[in-house]
Structure formats: C-alpha cells, structure tokens
Design a protein around this motif. Structure first.
Motif, PDB file in Angstrom:
ATOM      1  N   ASN A   1      30.623 -13.511 -14.771  1.00 36.43           N
ATOM      2  CA  ASN A   1      30.321 -12.394 -15.675  1.00 36.43           C
ATOM      3  C   ASN A   1      29.210 -12.720 -16.669  1.00 36.43           C
ATOM      4  OD1 ASN A   1      32.485 -11.105 -14.448  1.00 36.43           O
ATOM      5  ND2 ASN A   1      33.941 -11.694 -16.040  1.00 36.43           N
ATOM      6  N   ALA A   2      28.764 -13.965 -16.698  1.00 33.08           N
ATOM      7  CA  ALA A   2      27.772 -14.386 -17.693  1.00 33.08           C
ATOM      8  C   ALA A   2      26.497 -13.553 -17.591  1.00 33.08           C
ATOM      9  CB  ALA A   2      27.445 -15.866 -17.498  1.00 33.08           C
ATOM     10  N   TRP A   3      25.958 -13.226 -18.756  1.00 35.64           N
ATOM     11  CA  TRP A   3      24.648 -12.571 -18.818  1.00 35.64           C
ATOM     12  C   TRP A   3      24.128 -12.709 -20.227  1.00 35.64           C
ATOM     13  CZ3 TRP A   3      21.575 -11.800 -15.071  1.00 35.64           C
ATOM     14  CH2 TRP A   3      20.421 -11.030 -15.227  1.00 35.64           C
ATOM     15  N   ILE A   4      22.798 -12.706 -20.375  1.00 37.77           N
ATOM     16  CA  ILE A   4      22.184 -12.804 -21.698  1.00 37.77           C
ATOM     17  C   ILE A   4      21.637 -11.428 -22.070  1.00 37.77           C
ATOM     18  CG2 ILE A   4      20.391 -13.894 -23.086  1.00 37.77           C
ATOM     19  CD1 ILE A   4      20.564 -16.316 -21.225  1.00 37.77           C
TER      20      ILE A   4
ATOM     21  N   LEU B   1      12.454  -7.510 -11.099  1.00 39.29           N
ATOM     22  CA  LEU B   1      12.901  -8.753 -10.468  1.00 39.29           C
ATOM     23  C   LEU B   1      12.497  -9.972 -11.295  1.00 39.29           C
ATOM     24  CD1 LEU B   1      12.167  -7.960  -6.706  1.00 39.29           C
ATOM     25  CD2 LEU B   1      14.425  -8.322  -7.741  1.00 39.29           C
ATOM     26  N   TYR B   2      11.310  -9.932 -11.876  1.00 42.47           N
ATOM     27  CA  TYR B   2      10.897 -11.063 -12.709  1.00 42.47           C
ATOM     28  C   TYR B   2      11.688 -11.109 -14.026  1.00 42.47           C
ATOM     29  CZ  TYR B   2       7.296 -13.141  -9.825  1.00 42.47           C
ATOM     30  OH  TYR B   2       6.640 -13.825  -8.818  1.00 42.47           O
ATOM     31  N   TYR B   3      12.161  -9.953 -14.478  1.00 36.85           N
ATOM     32  CA  TYR B   3      13.063  -9.936 -15.642  1.00 36.85           C
ATOM     33  C   TYR B   3      14.369 -10.646 -15.271  1.00 36.85           C
ATOM     34  CZ  TYR B   3      16.446  -8.095 -18.992  1.00 36.85           C
ATOM     35  OH  TYR B   3      17.456  -7.980 -19.929  1.00 36.85           O
ATOM     36  N   LEU B   4      14.918 -10.328 -14.112  1.00 34.81           N
ATOM     37  CA  LEU B   4      16.134 -11.013 -13.647  1.00 34.81           C
ATOM     38  C   LEU B   4      15.873 -12.505 -13.454  1.00 34.81           C
ATOM     39  CD1 LEU B   4      17.627  -8.571 -10.948  1.00 34.81           C
ATOM     40  CD2 LEU B   4      18.114  -8.695 -13.393  1.00 34.81           C
ATOM     41  N   HIS B   5      14.683 -12.819 -12.948  1.00 35.80           N
ATOM     42  CA  HIS B   5      14.299 -14.218 -12.745  1.00 35.80           C
ATOM     43  C   HIS B   5      14.302 -14.969 -14.077  1.00 35.80           C
ATOM     44  CE1 HIS B   5      11.613 -17.653 -12.025  1.00 35.80           C
ATOM     45  NE2 HIS B   5      11.866 -17.521 -10.726  1.00 35.80           N
ATOM     46  N   ALA B   6      13.768 -14.330 -15.120  1.00 39.68           N
ATOM     47  CA  ALA B   6      13.691 -14.974 -16.444  1.00 39.68           C
ATOM     48  C   ALA B   6      15.091 -15.219 -17.019  1.00 39.68           C
ATOM     49  CB  ALA B   6      12.871 -14.105 -17.394  1.00 39.68           C
ATOM     50  N   ILE B   7      15.975 -14.219 -16.930  1.00 42.79           N
ATOM     51  CA  ILE B   7      17.332 -14.370 -17.463  1.00 42.79           C
ATOM     52  C   ILE B   7      18.093 -15.437 -16.684  1.00 42.79           C
ATOM     53  CG2 ILE B   7      19.549 -13.239 -17.850  1.00 42.79           C
ATOM     54  CD1 ILE B   7      17.469 -12.192 -19.735  1.00 42.79           C
TER      55      ILE B   7
ATOM     56  N   LYS C   1      16.932 -18.864 -17.541  1.00 43.94           N
ATOM     57  CA  LYS C   1      17.409 -19.242 -18.875  1.00 43.94           C
ATOM     58  C   LYS C   1      18.870 -19.693 -18.799  1.00 43.94           C
ATOM     59  CE  LYS C   1      17.428 -19.687 -23.344  1.00 43.94           C
ATOM     60  NZ  LYS C   1      16.800 -20.899 -23.938  1.00 43.94           N
ATOM     61  N   ILE C   2      19.680 -19.009 -18.006  1.00 41.52           N
ATOM     62  CA  ILE C   2      21.085 -19.386 -17.849  1.00 41.52           C
ATOM     63  C   ILE C   2      21.195 -20.784 -17.236  1.00 41.52           C
ATOM     64  CG2 ILE C   2      23.189 -18.884 -16.512  1.00 41.52           C
ATOM     65  CD1 ILE C   2      22.570 -15.894 -16.979  1.00 41.52           C
ATOM     66  N   ILE C   3      20.380 -21.045 -16.213  1.00 44.18           N
ATOM     67  CA  ILE C   3      20.377 -22.371 -15.581  1.00 44.18           C
ATOM     68  C   ILE C   3      19.943 -23.435 -16.587  1.00 44.18           C
ATOM     69  CG2 ILE C   3      19.295 -23.799 -13.786  1.00 44.18           C
ATOM     70  CD1 ILE C   3      19.074 -21.201 -12.111  1.00 44.18           C
ATOM     71  N   SER C   4      18.912 -23.116 -17.367  1.00 48.03           N
ATOM     72  CA  SER C   4      18.431 -24.050 -18.386  1.00 48.03           C
ATOM     73  C   SER C   4      19.509 -24.342 -19.428  1.00 48.03           C
ATOM     74  CB  SER C   4      17.184 -23.469 -19.069  1.00 48.03           C
ATOM     75  OG  SER C   4      16.759 -24.285 -20.131  1.00 48.03           O
ATOM     76  N   ASN C   5      20.225 -23.304 -19.862  1.00 51.34           N
ATOM     77  CA  ASN C   5      21.320 -23.496 -20.825  1.00 51.34           C
ATOM     78  C   ASN C   5      22.374 -24.453 -20.272  1.00 51.34           C
ATOM     79  OD1 ASN C   5      20.229 -21.782 -22.752  1.00 51.34           O
ATOM     80  ND2 ASN C   5      21.379 -19.989 -22.077  1.00 51.34           N
TER      81      ASN C   5
ATOM     82  N   ARG D   1      21.709 -17.486  -7.024  1.00 53.79           N
ATOM     83  CA  ARG D   1      21.242 -16.162  -7.444  1.00 53.79           C
ATOM     84  C   ARG D   1      19.732 -16.153  -7.664  1.00 53.79           C
ATOM     85  NH1 ARG D   1      26.156 -14.042 -11.504  1.00 53.79           N
ATOM     86  NH2 ARG D   1      27.550 -13.455  -9.781  1.00 53.79           N
ATOM     87  N   LEU D   2      19.208 -17.252  -8.199  1.00 50.55           N
ATOM     88  CA  LEU D   2      17.757 -17.356  -8.379  1.00 50.55           C
ATOM     89  C   LEU D   2      17.049 -17.310  -7.027  1.00 50.55           C
ATOM     90  CD1 LEU D   2      15.509 -17.798 -10.507  1.00 50.55           C
ATOM     91  CD2 LEU D   2      15.719 -20.240 -10.072  1.00 50.55           C
ATOM     92  N   ILE D   3      17.604 -17.984  -6.042  1.00 53.60           N
ATOM     93  CA  ILE D   3      17.048 -17.964  -4.688  1.00 53.60           C
ATOM     94  C   ILE D   3      17.039 -16.541  -4.142  1.00 53.60           C
ATOM     95  CG2 ILE D   3      17.559 -18.630  -2.286  1.00 53.60           C
ATOM     96  CD1 ILE D   3      18.473 -21.365  -3.429  1.00 53.60           C
ATOM     97  N   ARG D   4      18.129 -15.832  -4.367  1.00 51.89           N
ATOM     98  CA  ARG D   4      18.224 -14.444  -3.901  1.00 51.89           C
ATOM     99  C   ARG D   4      17.137 -13.572  -4.524  1.00 51.89           C
ATOM    100  NH1 ARG D   4      23.754 -10.984  -4.734  1.00 51.89           N
ATOM    101  NH2 ARG D   4      23.052  -8.976  -3.878  1.00 51.89           N
ATOM    102  N   ILE D   5      16.879 -13.786  -5.817  1.00 54.73           N
ATOM    103  CA  ILE D   5      15.829 -13.028  -6.511  1.00 54.73           C
ATOM    104  C   ILE D   5      14.463 -13.337  -5.898  1.00 54.73           C
ATOM    105  CG2 ILE D   5      14.615 -12.753  -8.718  1.00 54.73           C
ATOM    106  CD1 ILE D   5      17.352 -13.396 -10.078  1.00 54.73           C
TER     107      ILE D   5
END
Length: 431
Positions: free
Chosen positions: A9-12, A201-207, A210-214, A243-247
């Motif tokens: 459920n995580a999201w920023i 898609l690049y917006y999803l890529h950025a979020i 960021k989640i992976i980085s966190n 999920r990043l791969i899917r994007i």
C-alpha cells in the motif's frame, strides 16, 4: 498494520495531500475539504454492453441459431466479486463491465453518482480497477477517460487510509492498486496523447525510485523512520524494483508506438541490467526495433547476442524467430518462412509463428497453403480462435474465393460456440 500491507500500500503523496493526511490523523474532525479535493467517482455507461457475437449470429445465421447461444451474463452469476471473476474467466468482458456497474451502485458510485460524495474503500478501488481494465481491453478508451477523470492523478486525500482514521486505525498508505496507477498512466496514448502517457509513467518512475531509495537508506517506503526487519526490507525492495521494471517496459512500449525507436531502444538497454531473467527477450526486442529503423547490422548484433545467452534446445525457437523477422524486414519471405518452420519444430503450438508463416506463404504466391495452415490452426483447438489469426484467415478467404462470406460464417459458428462477449467481431470482417 502488517509488513505486507505496508509494503503493497506504500505511496508518497504530494506535499499538499500529505499535509491534509497528517491533519486528519492528528485531529480527524478539524479537516474540512473542498469538493474539488475529493474523488466522487461514478459510472457513466448506463446501457448494457450487449453481445456483438449474438447480434452477428442473428444477422447472418438467423434467430434460431442466435437463441442457442450459451453464455454467462451479469444476470446469471452471483452478484459479487466471485461472479465477476466467473465472467472474466469465461471471456465475457462486456457482461463483466455490466456487473461492475451494479456492484459500484451498492457503494453510491453507480450511474448518476458522478459529483456526489461517497466512501472509497479497498474493495471499491479494486472494482474500479477491474472495470477500467475491462473497458480498456474492449477498447472503450474515450468512455474510460470520462469515468476515470474523477480520480484525478490518484493523489486525492480520500484515496489514502489515513483519511479514514476511524475505519482503518493505524493503517497507512494508498488504497489504489499499483496496477490501477499503471492503467491510468497508459490510457492517454490510446486516445491520441502518447506524450501524456510518457509524462505520467515518468511520474510513477520518480515515485517508485524514491521509495526504493528510502528503503535502501534504512527508512520505510514513505520516508518515515518506521523500524523494518532486514527480511521485510529485502522483500519490499524486491517488490518495488519489480514495479520499476514494469514501468520501464511500459515506457519502452509507448516510445515504440510513437515510433521514437532510438529512445525506446535506450529504455530497453536500461532493462538489460534490471531484468536479468529476461535478457534474451529484451535483446530480441531491441533487435526488432533496429529492424524498424532499417538498421540491419545493429539488429544482427543483437540477435547474435541472443544466441550467446541461449543454452537449452527449447529456447532455440527464439533464435529462429529472430532470424525470421530479420528476413521479413528484407522482404525475403521464403527465408522467413523457413525459419518459422524451424520455430514450429521446437514449439509446435506457437500461434505467432504459424500466423506469420501463413503470411509468408501468401506473399510467395502459395495462397492455398496459407489457407490450409490457418484453417488447421483454428480448427485444432478453440484457444487458437484469436482475433489476429481470424483476421488474417478472413483476408485470405477474400482473396481466395467468391464464397468468402459462407466460409466466414463457419468461423462465426466456431466463435459463437467457444468465445465470450469480449471477442472483437470486427476480426471476422463481416461488418
């Protein structure tokens, strides 16, 4: 809240949405929102989607045959998620769309509900996701865009658990399924706005990045300092990297559709490092992009790399498939046909190879062989009653005989017996 719930459920959220959610958690009754800050979704399509196959049978084969059609509808399955799954499994996508409207009506999100405040739940969001996915599969893109507009960019406060503190005490994150976000991002390209799809898609890529980085920095997905065990952290990183791969795949596909082959190729090259389990498929895709550009030499290099990665005899079909497309790009249909034959020696049920082989036979003047190849396929097993295959077969019928309409009716009879209402009847070329 469980680790699994937190992970999925995580999201920023945006900063404005985050501040509203913080205020909601701190003092639920003190937050008053403008209507524009809420979703208020509702069903737009009121009429039943119908059954195009039954209509076509009635038109060409008569009322008696039409009445014989046995198919699940929204009326003869249970009026719940189980019935919805039953319709989808039977390929009855139009009836499934009808059922989603009924289910959403229970939550005051049915027809005429647009603009009326209602309660979002994980279940309503899942039903909306299913409805949107089905309508996109049915190519009802304009209607989908109207219905999905109420959700904005899926960042409104009432799409998060924190907005409903009494219903979900202590629970955090978004109720929106990640797959729903993907469909929302991909939709504009089908309505003639591919750049909007790329932007989303690049917006999803950025979020997602960021989640992976966190996570890799020792934080929780949303950047908070919640303590996470090493095992759960590893599982979460794995999920979000997938999920990043899917994007990235979706970005590459959209760029290819835009004919921006150079950029698409760069995205797929990036995937080589991220999706190591599918290197041969990615290299094959890059090679075929080079074929679209007319760069035969670069395509050949990619296909040579594929051969280096293939070790089992079973996977060698990919080598021959690449060679076949290489020869197709040069209009050498005889060589392409030979390689499709090699594919079928390894993978006899490869419908793509059979379909393309028949096209090659057509181009080298062997119309009857092309016809026989496709007819054998569709009569072999109902699973081969695929829209692309039937479209090619009907095209061959038109070239081969003045009795093409009669032969198409034979195919219609097969479709009538084995396919649900989600089948695209335009592939039969009867209307």
């Amino acid at each position: 809240m469980s680790d699994i719930d937190r992970r999925y459920n995580a999201w920023i959220p945006s900063e404005s949405t985050r501040q509203i959610l913080v205020a909601k958690v701190m003092s639920p009754n003190s937050v008053t929102l403008d209507r524009s800050q809420l979703t208020m979704p509702g069903v737009v399509v009121e009429d039943s989607q119908g059954d195009p196959i039954k209509e076509l049978v009635y038109k060409f084969m008569g009322e008696q045959e039409s009445n014989k059609r046995q198919m699940l509808t929204a009326d003869n399955v249970s009026q719940n998620e189980e019935g919805l799954q039953q319709l989808i499994a039977g390929g009855c996508y139009r009836s499934a769309v009808d059922l989603t409207a009924r289910l959403l009506d229970r939550y005051n999100q049915g027809n005429g509900a647009v603009g009326q405040q209602s309660l979002n739940t994980p279940l309503t969001l899942q039903i909306w996701f299913t409805r949107v996915a089905l309508m996109m599969k049915l190519r009802l893109f304009s209607t989908v865009e109207v219905e999905i507009e109420a959700f904005g960019n899926l960042d409104k406060p009432d799409l998060f658990y924190e907005f409903y503190t009494e219903m979900y005490p202590g629970k955090r994150g978004s109720m929106v399924p990640f797959s729903f976000r993907m469909l929302h991002a991909e939709l504009p390209q089908y309505n003639g706005r591919p750049q909007d799809t790329i932007d989303r898609l690049y917006y999803l890529h950025a979020i997602t990045s960021k989640i992976i980085s966190n996570l890799e920095s020792g934080l929780a997905e949303d950047g908070s300092g919640i303590e996470i065990s090493e095992e759960n952290r590893k599982a979460s990183v794995q999920l979000w990297k997938s999920r990043l791969i899917r994007i990235l795949y979706s970005i590459g596909n959209c760029l290819a559709m835009m004919k921006d082959y150079n950029q698409a190729s760069m995205v797929y090259r990036d995937l080589l490092d991220k999706d190591t389990a599918n290197v041969t498929s990615i290299l094959s895709s890059i090679g075929r992009i080079h074929l679209q550009l007319g760069d035969l030499r670069s395509a050949e290099k990619c296909f040579d790399e594929v051969e280096k990665h293939i070790t089992s005899d079973k996977d060698k079909s990919q080598i021959y498939m690449n060679k076949a497309f290489y020869w197709l790009a040069q209009s050498n249909y005889a060589e392409a046909h030979s390689n499709f034959v090699e594919v079928l020696k390894i993978d006899p049920d490869n419908a793509l190879a059979i379909n393309n082989m028949s096209v090659c036979l057509l181009y080298v003047g062997k119309l009857k062989e092309a016809l026989k190849t496709l007819e054998n396929l569709v009569h072999k097993d109902p699973k081969y009653l695929q829209e692309g295959v039937l479209f090619n077969l009907c095209t061959v019928y038109e070239l081969e005989s003045s009795r093409s309409m009669h032969k198409k009716q034979v195919l219609l009879d097969l479709v009538n017996k084995h396919r649900g209402d989600g089948f695209n009847v335009q592939s039969l070329k009867m209307i």
